[in-house]
Every structure is written in C-alpha cells, then in structure tokens.
Design a protein around this motif. Structure first.
Motif, PDB file in Angstrom:
ATOM      1  N   PRO B 145      27.591  55.799  14.106  1.00 30.62           N
ATOM      2  CA  PRO B 145      26.981  54.825  14.795  1.00 30.62           C
ATOM      3  C   PRO B 145      26.161  53.920  14.016  1.00 30.62           C
ATOM      4  O   PRO B 145      25.846  54.017  12.881  1.00 30.62           O
ATOM      5  N   PHE B 146      25.945  52.522  14.562  1.00 32.08           N
ATOM      6  CA  PHE B 146      25.287  51.431  13.910  1.00 32.08           C
ATOM      7  C   PHE B 146      24.811  50.695  15.246  1.00 32.08           C
ATOM      8  O   PHE B 146      25.504  50.710  16.196  1.00 32.08           O
ATOM      9  N   PRO B 147      23.799  50.162  14.949  1.00 27.92           N
ATOM     10  CA  PRO B 147      23.021  49.233  16.117  1.00 27.92           C
ATOM     11  C   PRO B 147      24.332  48.120  16.727  1.00 27.92           C
ATOM     12  O   PRO B 147      24.749  47.346  15.689  1.00 27.92           O
ATOM     13  N   GLY B 148      24.388  48.064  17.980  1.00 30.03           N
ATOM     14  CA  GLY B 148      25.451  47.193  18.534  1.00 30.03           C
ATOM     15  C   GLY B 148      26.675  47.750  18.805  1.00 30.03           C
ATOM     16  O   GLY B 148      27.546  47.246  19.036  1.00 30.03           O
ATOM     17  N   TRP B 149      26.955  49.075  18.267  1.00 31.57           N
ATOM     18  CA  TRP B 149      28.140  49.626  18.143  1.00 31.57           C
ATOM     19  C   TRP B 149      28.921  50.059  19.606  1.00 31.57           C
ATOM     20  O   TRP B 149      30.049  50.205  19.776  1.00 31.57           O
ATOM     21  N   ALA B 402      16.678  53.083  19.013  1.00 33.15           N
ATOM     22  CA  ALA B 402      17.284  52.727  20.077  1.00 33.15           C
ATOM     23  C   ALA B 402      19.020  52.753  20.112  1.00 33.15           C
ATOM     24  O   ALA B 402      19.581  52.716  21.260  1.00 33.15           O
ATOM     25  N   THR B 403      19.766  53.089  19.066  1.00 34.61           N
ATOM     26  CA  THR B 403      20.982  53.020  19.101  1.00 34.61           C
ATOM     27  C   THR B 403      21.478  54.071  19.479  1.00 34.61           C
ATOM     28  O   THR B 403      20.942  55.319  19.014  1.00 34.61           O
ATOM     29  N   ASP B 404      22.373  54.071  20.778  1.00 32.19           N
ATOM     30  CA  ASP B 404      23.156  55.293  21.104  1.00 32.19           C
ATOM     31  C   ASP B 404      24.178  56.047  20.305  1.00 32.19           C
ATOM     32  O   ASP B 404      24.899  55.452  19.630  1.00 32.19           O
ATOM     33  N   VAL B 405      23.700  57.292  20.204  1.00 32.53           N
ATOM     34  CA  VAL B 405      24.687  58.124  19.032  1.00 32.53           C
ATOM     35  C   VAL B 405      25.785  58.686  19.643  1.00 32.53           C
ATOM     36  O   VAL B 405      26.896  58.661  19.415  1.00 32.53           O
ATOM     37  N   CYS B 406      25.644  59.390  20.775  1.00 29.85           N
ATOM     38  CA  CYS B 406      26.543  59.758  21.849  1.00 29.85           C
ATOM     39  C   CYS B 406      26.784  58.671  22.985  1.00 29.85           C
ATOM     40  O   CYS B 406      25.844  58.355  23.798  1.00 29.85           O
TER      41      CYS B 406
END
Lengths: 106, 528
Positions: B145-149, B402-406
């Motif tokens: 993941p990365f911010p905005g993905w 804040a980035t969602d991983v799941c």
C-alpha cells in the motif's frame, strides 16, 4: 500515431452488435463478450461501489476476481464481481452501497 | 472435448471417477492435462474462467471477434498448439468451476469441490472425483500500500493487463506503471500498444542485480530476448523507465489525477526531497506475484520460502507435492512464468500417467530428462529474478497512518501499528485478530504481504510469516455447505493423519529435490 491506437484496433476486433445496459439509470453501450466491469470502463466509469466503513468509491482493482473491490449490484443482486460477470442486454447495474443489503437493516 | 455450459451436477461429467483432475486451465494445467490424456488417462480440467488460457493467455471472448489476439501475447502459437490438442482430446473441460476445497475420499481418491458460474453464484455446486490431482492454480499479484492507493483509477498492473486482454479496455488514457518485477514491462508494452500513453514505468529495484548472475542469464536467452523486446517497444513509444523509484502518493479526489514518484534507496526507503509529480489518469501497480497454494496447504502439502519471501509448494523431481497423489506445476511451485509452467505441466502429466498406469519407465524417458533440464534452468532464473525484485523493508516509510492497508475491512496502517506497538502483536495473525486486517472478502490476498512486513518490522523477536491458510479457497454460500453429503472423518480438509502438516520438505523416504530447499528470506528483504 498514439491517438489512432485502440485495444480493438490492435487485435483487429469486429464485435457482434452492441447492446444497452444501464448504470445508475444512465444508458451505456456494452459489447457482447465484455464483462460488466469492461463495459463500465469503456464508458469511463471507474467506481460502482461505496465501501462499508468510509463510503469511499471503489471499482476494479485486481481485475481477476481475487480482490472483491469491484462488487456491484447487478439486476438487484448485490455483491457480484463485475470483473467476472458477463454483460447481458438490459442488465441494470446500480452502485452498491456498503454491504448491499440495506433492505435487511432494522 | 466435451464441454457444455450445463450446471447440472447430476450428469456423467460429475459421476465419473477420473484418473486425473487438473485444477487450472492456464499454461501448466493445459500442458499437464493434454500430456496425461495423450498417455491414455481420463482427465477432468476445472477452471474458474469461461475460457481456457489462465491469466497469461487470457483473451477476448468469441463475440468480440478479435482476429489478432496474438497482438497482446508472447508465444501465442504455443498456446494455440495446446488448445488444438485439448480440442482433439476427450478431456472434460469444466469451465466456470471455482474450486473451494479438495478432500481425500479414502485411499487413492480425491474429491474436488467447486461452486459454479462466472462468479461462483451458480445454484448447483459441483463435485469431481479423481485418483490424482494436479494443482495448477497459478498466482495472484502482490501489493504494497501507499497513500492514495484506494482511489479509483489505481488498478493492479496485472489487473490492467487482464482487463485489456479479455475486455479490450483501458483504465485511462495516460497510465503510469509502477511497482516491481518483470510484469511491469510487459504491462507497459501492452497498454502502450493499445493506445494508452505511458509517461513512466517506475521500478523499485535496480536491474543491476541481474548482471551479478550472468550465468543464469546466459542460460536463458529466451527470457533475455523477451526483456529486450519489451524494452525496445517502450523506447520507441517514449516510455521512460525509472529504476530505484516508487509511487509514494496518489493525488485526486474522485479519481487519479497525478502521482508523486520518489527516489528510494537500496532498501526501498524514500529519499526526502526527491518527489516529482507526474500527471496521469490511472496508475497500474504491482510488486510481483504470490503462488496460489491454499488448496494444497489445506491438505498438508509442504511449502518452501522463495527468494522474495512468498510460500511456494515444495516439489520433488517429478512435480509431486509432499502428499502422495497430489502434483503441482507452474506458479504454485514458485513464480517462474509461462514457459516454465508449460514445461512443468507436461512433466507432471507424464509423471501422473507413469504412476496411475503402473508404467514407471514413462517417467525415466528422454523427454522427461529434457523437460527436467529445461525446468531446472528456468527455476534458477526465476530464483534470480525473485531475489532482484524482492521488496525491501524500507517501503513502510512511505506509508502514512491514515492509509488503508486492508482494502476489504478498511484497516489503516495506524491501526496496525497500534496493534503492534500498543497491544503487543508480533505476527500477522495476531494483527488480524486485533484489527480485522485480512479478514474480509479477499481473505488477505491483497494486504497479506504488507501486514507480514509491518509485523516483521515491529521487533526482532517477531515470528516469521506462515503460509496463508484458507480452508475455503473461494467464498461458498452456506446453502452449498448445507447441501453437502455428510463425509467420513478422513474426508476433512485439515490434512490426513500421517501426512506432514506443512512442516517442511523432509518427509522420510521421499526426498524433495535439492533445488527446492527453503530460503531464509523474510517477508521483506533486510537492508543490504
């Protein structure tokens, strides 16, 4: 001539007659042999679900039926993977909100 | 080739006891099925898709009228050859069959259970019985993941390729391709040939790693040629290759409008101040492939760690798993590409024929030795490739809280870090239990690698990631489970007694080939 290149042109596609489907009451054209997701991408639509917690828009991610991001409500049945389900004439696709079973809420 | 779209679970196709059930109709499964059938075996070939070909040879459905499907493929003639042999055979091709478990039904007999129709929502489930099983279930893409993905317009690299190959569609007009691995070049070449503008291919690794293994490269001229062909096409169309770089931010409100590409160090840690914005309307991203092995691990098949930290099946010299009667070929034994899959599939098909027909000499012939020699060379190359593109552990530094991983359960990196730092989780499974990361529809296929890396980075005493366990390989409606006949105690999918429980390739009496020794690689490559 980048502007002239298209996927259909690349493979010399001569598809059978297109048909109509609707997405959130908007009429779109689909080609026989395309999935619901491919038909939506063709129309420039990239999102057809809002997520359960944050309500953010979601569409195809993995493209091969593994991620379940592309779940849509198709002909009133929620949680169908749009990247796998073939488009059929007259299909009614609606943006799936959350788990898609709001009618079961009490 | 008998092949009707019927859902009927009562017809002959489901009452027969086959010599071999092949799961997956990609390169490995097709090659295995025809090799076994041509040696006199009765074969059922189950596949989730409506058409054969798997992911690599995914192609438009007939109504799209593509006269040059080969324009999107390498070595199409090899696929066409396999398809002709399948059509000329009496293999029973069961399309639209999503296998959710394989269980032992007494001595020398297996039951393969599937849900049916395009997306597994068919009313009638299916059960196919066979004396042996060839697992050719391929792979899925690994994601970091990365911010905005999660923004619409960010799609898997292989996903963009799949949508193009089968549906003749593109996610946007200006598509950045990013991540790591040789697939990126193939995806960029396809997208660009189909009319998309590809402003950049962003590769996290360097390609210099290949140069350190000249022997392996020299032994695989075909792979080298393939890379050159892709690169040449890209140069001609003005595609820039940026190595040691990564997309560290996606911009846009309702959909992708731009990405930030940053330089990263050898450990994949972003270098501050190097971010450059690239305008685009889609991003195709992926970080290599993960073998799809849950059907096998549920049966207790031994696994090995690959050079890039995934789990693959440990196989013997004739492609058999550590569980007698279960064979595997292609990506299930480690990511290696279509050519290797075809080679291993044929090898497995011959080996199964030798076993079931009681003709061991079949497995000692010149063709088998030739296939083994080719396989070993390609496996060496695959190991080199995996090592070059193994994710570095520094990628977690581009992840904000804040980035969602799941993606399924919407579990943020912050929530996972909290589980590790505050609640004492030390492995991916505990993180899952505390946060629900990996508990959603995809069963951790999208976030599993990332969660394992985050857990491993949390402390030196962290437990290593274990092979993914998914007792149900695809979602199964309760009605389907309820309709199953009661089974004998030995028919549970938890591994028969006396079989190794994914403990390692060291079962006495059945030495697993030395090529498949376990790697010590963690979920992330440690810093050099």
């Amino acid at each position: 001539m980048a502007r002239d290149r298209t996927p259909a042109g690349l493979v010399g596609a001569a598809p059978e007659a297109p048909f109509e489907i609707t997405f959130d009451r908007r009429t779109l054209t689909a080609l026989p042999g395309q999935t619901i997701a491919a038909a939506l991408w063709s129309a420039g639509v990239l999102a057809w679900r809002t997520t359960r917690r944050d309500g953010r828009p979601s569409g195809v991610f993995c493209g091969i039926g593994q991620c379940y991001d592309c779940l849509a409500t198709i002909n009133d049945l929620p949680n169908r993977r749009a990247c796998l389900v073939p488009a059929r004439p007259g299909d009614v696709i609606t943006t799936q909100e959350g788990h898609g079973h709001a009618e079961l809420s009490v | 080739m008998p092949n009707s779209p019927s859902d009927e679970a009562t017809d002959d196709r489901y009452s027969a006891l086959y010599d071999l059930a092949v799961i997956g109709a990609g390169c490995a499964g097709l090659a295995g099925a025809v090799a076994a059938s041509e040696r006199g075996l009765s074969v059922a070939l189950l596949d989730a898709a409506g058409q054969i070909g798997g992911q690599f040879y995914r192609h438009p459905a007939p109504p799209l009228g593509a006269v040059r499907p080969q324009a999107l493929h390498h070595d199409w003639s090899l696929f066409a050859g396999l398809r002709r042999r399948l059509e000329a055979s009496d293999i029973v091709h069961l399309a639209g069959h999503h296998v959710w478990t394989v269980v032992r039904e007494g001595e020398g007999e297996w039951a393969v259970h599937a849900v049916t129709a395009a997306d597994g929502t068919g009313e009638r489930p299916a059960r196919v019985r066979a004396r042996t099983v060839l697992l050719a279930t391929g792979a899925y893409e690994r994601h970091l993941p990365f911010p905005g993905w999660t923004l619409p317009g960010v799609v898997a690299a292989g996903g963009a390729q799949a949508m193009l190959k089968s549906g003749l569609v593109l996610p946007g007009r200006r598509v950045v391709v990013a991540g790591s691995g040789p697939l990126l070049l193939a995806v960029a070449a396809s997208l660009s040939a189909a009319g998309a503008r590809v402003p950049a291919v962003v590769e996290a690794s360097g390609y210099t790693g290949y140069a350190r293994r000249p022997g392996v490269l020299a032994a695989n001229p075909h792979k080298l040629m393939e890379a050159v062909i892709h690169a040449t096409g890209l140069v001609r169309r003005g595609v820039r290759l940026r190595t040691r770089s990564a997309v560290t931010q996606v911009h846009g409100t309702d959909r992708v409008e731009a990405v930030t590409v940053s330089r990263i160090d050898r450990d994949w840690r972003p270098l501050p101040g190097t971010g450059r914005r690239i305008a685009c309307d889609a991003l195709a991203v992926g970080h290599g492939l993960v073998p799809q092995v849950e059907l096998a691990t549920s049966l207790g098949c031994a696994t090995r760690r690959t050079e890039d930290g995934t789990y693959a099946l440990a196989l013997d010299a004739l492609q058999e798993t550590s569980v007698r009667g279960l064979w595997a070929a292609g990506e299930t034994g480690g990511i290696g590409g279509a050519d290797l899959a075809r080679t291993e599939g044929e090898l497995a098909g011959i080996a199964v024929a030798a076993r079931t027909r009681g003709r061991p000499e079949l497995a000692r012939g010149g063709r088998v030795r030739e296939l083994q020699r080719r396989r070993d060379g390609m496996r060496d190359f695959a190991d080199a490739m995996a090592a070059v593109h193994a994710p570095g552990s520094g990628w977690v530094h581009w992840l904000d809280d804040a980035t969602d991983v799941c993606r399924c359960e919407e579990v943020s990196a912050g929530a996972i870090r909290e589980a590790l730092a505050d609640y004492g989780a030390r492995d991916a499974r505990t993180v899952k239990l505390l946060t629900r990361a990996g508990m959603g529809w995809c069963q951790g296929r999208m976030c599993g690698a990332a969660v394992a890396c985050l857990a491993a980075g949390a402390g030196a005493e962290s437990a290593p990631a274990s092979p993914e366990r998914r007792p149900l390989a695809v979602p199964v409606p309760l009605g389907v489970l309820g309709s199953l006949e009661p089974s004998e105690p030995t028919a549970t999918p938890t591994g028969p007694s006396g079989q190794p429980d994914a403990a390692g390739p060291d079962e006495p009496g059945r030495p697993v080939d030395g090529r498949t020794r376990p790697s010590t690689a963690g979920p992330c490559k440690p810093a050099d």
